[in-house]
Design a protein around this motif. Structure first.
Motif, PDB file in Angstrom:
ATOM      1  N   TYR A   1      25.986  45.086  35.579  1.00 18.14           N
ATOM      2  CA  TYR A   1      26.544  45.705  36.958  1.00 18.14           C
ATOM      3  C   TYR A   1      27.585  44.952  37.385  1.00 18.14           C
ATOM      4  N   THR A   2      28.791  45.729  37.967  1.00 23.79           N
ATOM      5  CA  THR A   2      29.799  45.184  38.465  1.00 23.79           C
ATOM      6  C   THR A   2      29.948  45.957  39.821  1.00 23.79           C
ATOM      7  N   SER A   3      30.345  44.908  40.814  1.00 26.95           N
ATOM      8  CA  SER A   3      30.707  45.526  42.199  1.00 26.95           C
ATOM      9  C   SER A   3      31.382  46.946  42.406  1.00 26.95           C
TER      10      SER A   3
ATOM     11  N   TRP B   1      27.798  37.424  33.130  1.00 25.54           N
ATOM     12  CA  TRP B   1      29.250  37.942  33.488  1.00 25.54           C
ATOM     13  C   TRP B   1      29.704  38.780  32.096  1.00 25.54           C
ATOM     14  N   ILE B   2      30.519  39.615  32.283  1.00 22.65           N
ATOM     15  CA  ILE B   2      31.063  40.322  30.834  1.00 22.65           C
ATOM     16  C   ILE B   2      31.760  39.236  29.904  1.00 22.65           C
ATOM     17  N   THR B   3      32.310  38.378  30.618  1.00 18.60           N
ATOM     18  CA  THR B   3      33.000  37.444  29.768  1.00 18.60           C
ATOM     19  C   THR B   3      32.273  36.719  28.773  1.00 18.60           C
ATOM     20  N   GLY B   4      31.067  36.435  29.512  1.00 19.07           N
ATOM     21  CA  GLY B   4      30.059  35.662  28.560  1.00 19.07           C
ATOM     22  C   GLY B   4      29.454  36.678  27.544  1.00 19.07           C
TER      23      GLY B   4
ATOM     24  N   GLY C   1      39.898  36.310  34.476  1.00 20.17           N
ATOM     25  CA  GLY C   1      39.084  36.660  35.720  1.00 20.17           C
ATOM     26  C   GLY C   1      40.155  36.918  36.969  1.00 20.17           C
ATOM     27  N   GLU C   2      41.263  36.467  37.044  1.00 22.02           N
ATOM     28  CA  GLU C   2      42.300  36.568  38.059  1.00 22.02           C
ATOM     29  C   GLU C   2      43.660  36.186  37.711  1.00 22.02           C
ATOM     30  N   PRO C   3      44.742  36.488  38.295  1.00 23.74           N
ATOM     31  CA  PRO C   3      46.061  36.162  38.146  1.00 23.74           C
ATOM     32  C   PRO C   3      46.064  34.479  38.190  1.00 23.74           C
ATOM     33  N   ILE C   4      46.880  34.096  37.223  1.00 20.74           N
ATOM     34  CA  ILE C   4      46.729  32.409  37.188  1.00 20.74           C
ATOM     35  C   ILE C   4      48.315  32.129  37.864  1.00 20.74           C
TER      36      ILE C   4
ATOM     37  N   VAL D   1      46.311  31.893  26.413  1.00 24.68           N
ATOM     38  CA  VAL D   1      46.116  33.446  26.549  1.00 24.68           C
ATOM     39  C   VAL D   1      45.817  33.730  27.831  1.00 24.68           C
ATOM     40  N   ASP D   2      46.538  34.375  28.500  1.00 22.84           N
ATOM     41  CA  ASP D   2      46.132  34.900  29.970  1.00 22.84           C
ATOM     42  C   ASP D   2      45.587  36.355  29.462  1.00 22.84           C
ATOM     43  N   THR D   3      44.399  36.585  29.410  1.00 23.28           N
ATOM     44  CA  THR D   3      43.517  37.594  29.182  1.00 23.28           C
ATOM     45  C   THR D   3      43.327  38.446  30.515  1.00 23.28           C
ATOM     46  N   PHE D   4      43.902  39.577  30.648  1.00 18.42           N
ATOM     47  CA  PHE D   4      43.395  40.572  31.743  1.00 18.42           C
ATOM     48  C   PHE D   4      42.472  41.672  31.038  1.00 18.42           C
ATOM     49  N   TRP D   5      41.404  41.739  31.566  1.00 14.96           N
ATOM     50  CA  TRP D   5      40.384  42.866  31.174  1.00 14.96           C
ATOM     51  C   TRP D   5      39.397  43.091  32.272  1.00 14.96           C
ATOM     52  N   GLN D   6      38.396  43.936  32.113  1.00 10.38           N
ATOM     53  CA  GLN D   6      37.398  44.084  33.199  1.00 10.38           C
ATOM     54  C   GLN D   6      35.952  44.550  32.491  1.00 10.38           C
ATOM     55  N   THR D   7      34.936  44.274  33.367  1.00 11.91           N
ATOM     56  CA  THR D   7      33.711  44.422  32.654  1.00 11.91           C
ATOM     57  C   THR D   7      33.836  45.921  32.229  1.00 11.91           C
TER      58      THR D   7
ATOM     59  N   GLY E   1      42.316  49.813  39.217  1.00 11.60           N
ATOM     60  CA  GLY E   1      42.072  49.590  40.491  1.00 11.60           C
ATOM     61  C   GLY E   1      42.917  48.427  40.542  1.00 11.60           C
ATOM     62  N   ASP E   2      43.542  48.051  39.789  1.00  7.83           N
ATOM     63  CA  ASP E   2      44.546  46.699  39.823  1.00  7.83           C
ATOM     64  C   ASP E   2      45.950  47.422  39.886  1.00  7.83           C
ATOM     65  N   GLY E   3      46.768  46.424  40.832  1.00 13.40           N
ATOM     66  CA  GLY E   3      48.172  46.879  41.059  1.00 13.40           C
ATOM     67  C   GLY E   3      48.873  45.906  39.884  1.00 13.40           C
TER      68      GLY E   3
ATOM     69  N   TRP F   1      52.511  42.107  34.862  1.00 10.94           N
ATOM     70  CA  TRP F   1      52.065  41.103  35.905  1.00 10.94           C
ATOM     71  C   TRP F   1      50.969  41.714  36.709  1.00 10.94           C
ATOM     72  N   ILE F   2      49.857  41.144  36.727  1.00  9.74           N
ATOM     73  CA  ILE F   2      48.679  41.845  37.661  1.00  9.74           C
ATOM     74  C   ILE F   2      49.001  41.295  38.986  1.00  9.74           C
ATOM     75  N   THR F   3      48.904  42.191  39.811  1.00  9.24           N
ATOM     76  CA  THR F   3      49.209  41.735  41.366  1.00  9.24           C
ATOM     77  C   THR F   3      48.030  41.426  41.973  1.00  9.24           C
ATOM     78  N   GLY F   4      46.921  42.240  41.452  1.00  7.45           N
ATOM     79  CA  GLY F   4      45.571  42.117  42.399  1.00  7.45           C
ATOM     80  C   GLY F   4      45.080  43.438  42.546  1.00  7.45           C
ATOM     81  N   ARG F   5      43.983  43.559  43.282  1.00  7.52           N
ATOM     82  CA  ARG F   5      43.160  44.796  43.487  1.00  7.52           C
ATOM     83  C   ARG F   5      43.891  45.434  44.436  1.00  7.52           C
ATOM     84  N   ILE F   6      43.836  46.880  44.020  1.00  3.21           N
ATOM     85  CA  ILE F   6      44.416  47.593  45.312  1.00  3.21           C
ATOM     86  C   ILE F   6      43.254  48.522  45.937  1.00  3.21           C
TER      87      ILE F   6
ATOM     88  N   LEU G   1      37.340  42.482  46.552  1.00  3.20           N
ATOM     89  CA  LEU G   1      38.089  41.149  46.496  1.00  3.20           C
ATOM     90  C   LEU G   1      37.597  40.340  45.247  1.00  3.20           C
ATOM     91  N   ASN G   2      38.497  39.273  45.079  1.00  2.00           N
ATOM     92  CA  ASN G   2      38.177  38.725  43.779  1.00  2.00           C
ATOM     93  C   ASN G   2      37.964  37.064  44.245  1.00  2.00           C
ATOM     94  N   VAL G   3      36.711  36.629  44.165  1.00  2.00           N
ATOM     95  CA  VAL G   3      36.752  35.430  44.891  1.00  2.00           C
ATOM     96  C   VAL G   3      35.998  34.511  43.689  1.00  2.00           C
TER      97      VAL G   3
HETATM   98  O1  PRX Z   1      41.246  42.285  39.083  1.00  2.00           O
HETATM   99  C1  PRX Z   1      41.459  42.020  37.733  1.00  2.00           C
HETATM  100  C2  PRX Z   1      40.831  40.622  37.378  1.00  2.00           C
HETATM  101  O2  PRX Z   1      39.447  40.785  37.342  1.00  2.00           O
HETATM  102  C3  PRX Z   1      38.954  42.098  37.474  1.00  2.00           C
HETATM  103  C4  PRX Z   1      37.854  42.464  36.750  1.00  2.00           C
HETATM  104  O3  PRX Z   1      36.619  41.954  37.123  1.00  2.00           O
HETATM  105  P1  PRX Z   1      35.453  41.698  36.454  1.00  2.00           P
HETATM  106  O4  PRX Z   1      34.999  43.287  36.035  1.00  2.00           O
HETATM  107  O5  PRX Z   1      34.465  40.911  37.082  1.00  2.00           O
HETATM  108  O6  PRX Z   1      35.770  41.073  35.155  1.00  2.00           O
HETATM  109  C5  PRX Z   1      36.230  39.709  35.075  1.00  2.00           C
HETATM  110  C6  PRX Z   1      36.411  39.219  33.570  1.00  2.00           C
HETATM  111  C7  PRX Z   1      36.899  40.044  32.695  1.00  2.00           C
HETATM  112  C8  PRX Z   1      40.531  42.929  37.279  1.00  2.00           C
HETATM  113  O7  PRX Z   1      40.256  44.328  37.619  1.00  2.00           O
HETATM  114  N1  PRX Z   1      41.349  40.083  36.267  1.00  2.00           N
HETATM  115  C9  PRX Z   1      40.641  39.736  35.193  1.00  2.00           C
HETATM  116  N2  PRX Z   1      41.539  38.983  34.254  1.00  2.00           N
HETATM  117  C10 PRX Z   1      42.723  38.892  34.990  1.00  2.00           C
HETATM  118  C11 PRX Z   1      42.744  39.645  36.402  1.00  2.00           C
HETATM  119  N3  PRX Z   1      43.742  39.429  37.155  1.00  2.00           N
HETATM  120  C12 PRX Z   1      44.719  39.062  36.436  1.00  2.00           C
HETATM  121  N4  PRX Z   1      44.814  38.269  35.611  1.00  2.00           N
HETATM  122  C13 PRX Z   1      43.613  38.165  34.438  1.00  2.00           C
HETATM  123  N5  PRX Z   1      43.984  37.560  33.677  1.00  2.00           N
END
Ligand code: PRX
Length: 694
Positions: free
Chosen positions: A308-310, A354-357, A432-435, A455-461, A544-546, A556-561, A565-567
């Motif tokens: 499950y994801t939000s 979480w999906i990372t695990g 998990g979020e932009p660094i 390695v700054d890995t961008f991905w999602q559940t 769902g990301d900018g 460059w991921i700019t965050g959710r649009i 929220l990413n806490v």
């Molecule tokens: O907004 C992006 C951010 O985390 C969101 C995905 O969250 P979740 O499904 O919980 O999975 C987190 C672990 C993969 C994305 O839509 N996000 C994840 N990785 C990055 C990121 N934002 C920027 N840079 C990242 N490396």
């Protein structure tokens, strides 16, 4: 789309040493393989699938799909016709074919320093087979859903792989979620059985998991969905206790022949609630189970797990992943992004909840026969040097964590890091979020001694595995950029009208075609899947990301649009928090926005309009925070709550969150607010800010 040339200056490169042995050793090699992955996907992935055991081979194309809602139902099928079993590939194949039986699968490091356990591939296989037999004896069959609500213990991996072995679908609920959240997830996925533990410590705080599980099951019962089986692992309680030990053999959690040290065993934890009609003791069941269990051969597109994801409506989405595509993708990304080598000791600090695990503690590393650290504790317990103490102790070579953890540890300076040896480290990762560049530099310089690429890995559940990421020996890194797509992934940036932007640009990040690990549906609601990810821009998967692409082609991921929220790297929907707040009798309306936070990335800033006659005070604020914690979980606890006698709304009644975000940050440049129905509320909210204890 991948640039011909990447900058060589003002960027960071992997070391020459790394390049000598790396799977992908240069940017040219990356480009060549990337082109192959998108132009001849069958050929590209075929090479990778050779590493796995297939009971039957696939027949059609490697990927078959429709990504365009205007052309009919969205579907993604990978390796149709093939059958396999992931548990067999992760364990039997490694033990029997690859002769890795005696290799360490996990170094378990408990919450208390000194609590440790070593599990080899052979032992893991035995434990999984035993527990798979337990599940079968409890009537669990292929396709049944099983909820898992456990701390970070080896048995969590055992439980998930036991499900996989018999073709059951696991739905892991992070052990920080509340009873209410667990109940909601159990009911949505219609689970027939819950697996949990008595409790665990997070730092010095005891979490009584069994109590929460019981509460969740009671809520399910009250809502007409009885779950009559709950298997409980005794993680903290002593084995010779009476409740529930009277029905179980002594609970010494050992692996035969291995030295086990578990101080937590000595802490008394006696008050485990026990209902003999529902509750079953893990150890008792396992004691009578055989350690041989034939795997259930599954079709490629059989369901593997739900996570499950939000969701922006407030109702969590059950992201469904399927067998073959997920396995191949998790394994390939792990191998190439962390440049896995057989002598690595790899450590991902995420929770398996979480999906990372899922992808990078269980599936990816085990598929490669890797040795990992499985960590139960906290980065700050017993002190802020814990991470580096663990790196030093196990001689960790690849280390993967979240920017929020780095920012938190950064606050304590470099001293706690320098106390420990980190010369074993070769590659660092974030997720998990932009660094922010400052945290990146600290990680690179202080932790990695300027030796280790990040390695700054961008991905999602939803994506199942990395989709934008550097490859450590191939991609010149820019701090804060997730750089370029992984193999098979084709990103684009769209403007509001859905037009693809070329060159340097900023807009919606989308993907133009599927890759093996992409989710297949929202469990039980395919239409929701299509609406959320494919409706806005037909023909594309919408993240769902900018995103911004710079002049060198870096992403460059700019965050959710969206309303997410990413806490601290955890996605939360504003709607979910708002609905938890308005359930309180004193709250008439609530609006939640994100406010930048130096450690968490974003924090929750909540505006509440109270019901007539109620006055705002600290006691009510504390109650509201407690309410959100109980409804969702501690991760959703509001940082700020502000009394809002009125909310800024348009004439049609829509809350203008843009204005609320400005108020939360005390920024008075509001832009155009001519559409506000009553602009006087804005001034009042600015004046009221002090009540939020900012
Ligand atoms: O907004 C992006 C951010 O985390 C969101 C995905 O969250 P979740 O499904 O919980 O999975 C987190 C672990 C993969 C994305 O839509 N996000 C994840 N990785 C990055 C990121 N934002 C920027 N840079 C990242 N490396």
């Amino acid at each position: 789309m991948i640039p011909d040339k990447v900058p060589q200056e003002d960027v960071f490169h992997g070391s020459e040493d790394l390049k000598k042995t790396a799977h992908v050793c240069s940017f040219d090699k990356y480009k060549e393989l990337y082109l192959k992955s998108v132009e001849s996907p069958d050929e590209f992935w075929e090479d990778i699938t050779k590493d796995f055991y297939w009971k039957t081979k696939h027949t059609g194309p490697f990927l078959d799909y429709n990504f365009d809602v205007t052309k009919g139902k969205i579907y993604i099928k990978c390796m149709e016709g093939a059958s396999t079993n992931i548990c067999y590939n992760l364990l039997d194949h490694n033990v029997h074919e690859k002769k890795l039986g005696e290799k360490v699968a996990f170094y378990w490091e408990g919450n208390e320093p000194g609590d440790e356990l070593i599990v080899t591939y052979r032992e893991l296989l035995q434990k999984v087979c035993q527990f798979a037999n337990v599940l079968k004896s409890q009537g669990v069959k292929k396709g049944d859903r099983v909820s898992i609500y456990m701390p970070m213990v080896v048995e969590l991996v055992v439980a998930m792989l036991a499900c996989v072995r018999i073709g059951a679908v696991h739905s892991i609920v992070f052990a920080g979620f509340s009873a209410e959240s667990l109940c909601e997830r159990i009911m949505d996925s219609q689970c027939s059985l819950l697996i949990t533990a008595d409790g665990f410590y997070r730092g010095d705080k005891l979490i009584n998991l069994k109590l929460l599980s019981d509460e969740a099951l009671q809520k399910c019962r009250d809502k007409g969905f009885p779950v009559n089986k709950c298997i409980m692992l005794k993680h903290l309680s002593k084995g010779d206790d009476t409740s529930p030990g009277s029905q179980s053999p002594p609970a010494k959690r050992t692996c035969p022949g291995l030295q086990v040290n578990n101080k937590q065993q000595h802490q008394r934890f006696d008050d485990v609630p026990w209902n003999p009609e529902v509750d079953l003791c893990w150890l008792t069941l396992v004691g009578g189970a055989s350690d041989k269990c034939e795997p259930e051969w599954c079709q490629s597109e059989d369901p593997l797990f739900i996570l499950y994801t939000s969701g922006s409506t407030g109702k969590p989405k059950g992201v469904l992943h399927t067998v073959s595509g997920y396995m191949v993708y998790a394994a390939a990304t792990f191998k190439l992004v962390f440049d896995y080598q057989p002598d690595d000791v790899y450590w991902c600090t995420a929770d398996i909840g979480w999906i990372t695990g899922h992808s990078y503690i269980t599936y990816g590393p085990l598929a490669n026969g890797a040795t990992s650290v499985l960590f139960e504790g906290l980065p700050t317990y017993p002190d802020v040097g814990r991470m580096w103490a663990v790196v030093d102790k196990y001689r960790v070579t690849k280390f993967y964590t979240a920017p929020t953890a780095i920012r938190m540890l950064m606050k304590y300076g470099s001293e706690p890091v320098y106390k420990y040896k980190r010369d074993s480290l070769k590659i660092l990762g974030t997720v998990g979020e932009p660094i922010n560049p400052e945290a990146w530099q600290w990680y690179y310089t202080v932790v990695g001694e300027r030796r280790c690429p990040i390695v700054d890995t961008f991905w999602q559940t939803e994506t199942g595995g990395h989709v934008l990421t550097p490859l450590p020996a191939a991609t010149p890194m820019k701090p804060g950029s997730a750089t370029f797509p992984f193999f098979g992934v084709v990103p684009a940036i769209l403007n509001e009208s859905g037009e693809e932007l070329e060159g340097p640009s900023e807009g919606y990040l989308v993907f133009k075609q599927p890759w093996p690990g992409v989710m297949r549906t929202v469990y039980g609601n395919h239409q929701r899947f299509e609406t959320i990810y494919f409706q806005k821009f037909p023909g594309y998967y919408v993240t769902g990301d900018g995103c911004r692409r710079d002049e060198d082609g870096y992403y460059w991921i700019t965050g959710r649009i969206d309303d997410m929220l990413n806490v601290s790297g955890h996605l939360l929907s504003t709607a979910e928090v708002e609905s938890a707040l308005v359930e309180h009798v004193s709250v008439a309306e609530a609006a939640v926005v994100g406010r930048p936070h130096p450690v968490k990335g974003e924090s929750l800033y909540c505006f509440v309009t109270l019901t007539d006659g109620v006055t705002y005070n600290r006691a009510l604020e504390a109650e509201l925070k407690k309410q959100v914690r109980e409804k969702i979980g501690a991760i959703a606890t509001p940082d700020f709550i502000q009394n809002a006698p009125g909310l800024p709304k348009t004439r049609s009644g829509k809350i203008m969150r843009r204005v609320l975000r400005k108020i939360a940050c005390d920024e008075h440049e509001l832009g155009d607010i001519s559409t506000l129905a009553d602009s006087s509320v804005v001034e009042q909210l600015f004046q009221n800010r002090h009540c939020a204890a900012v």
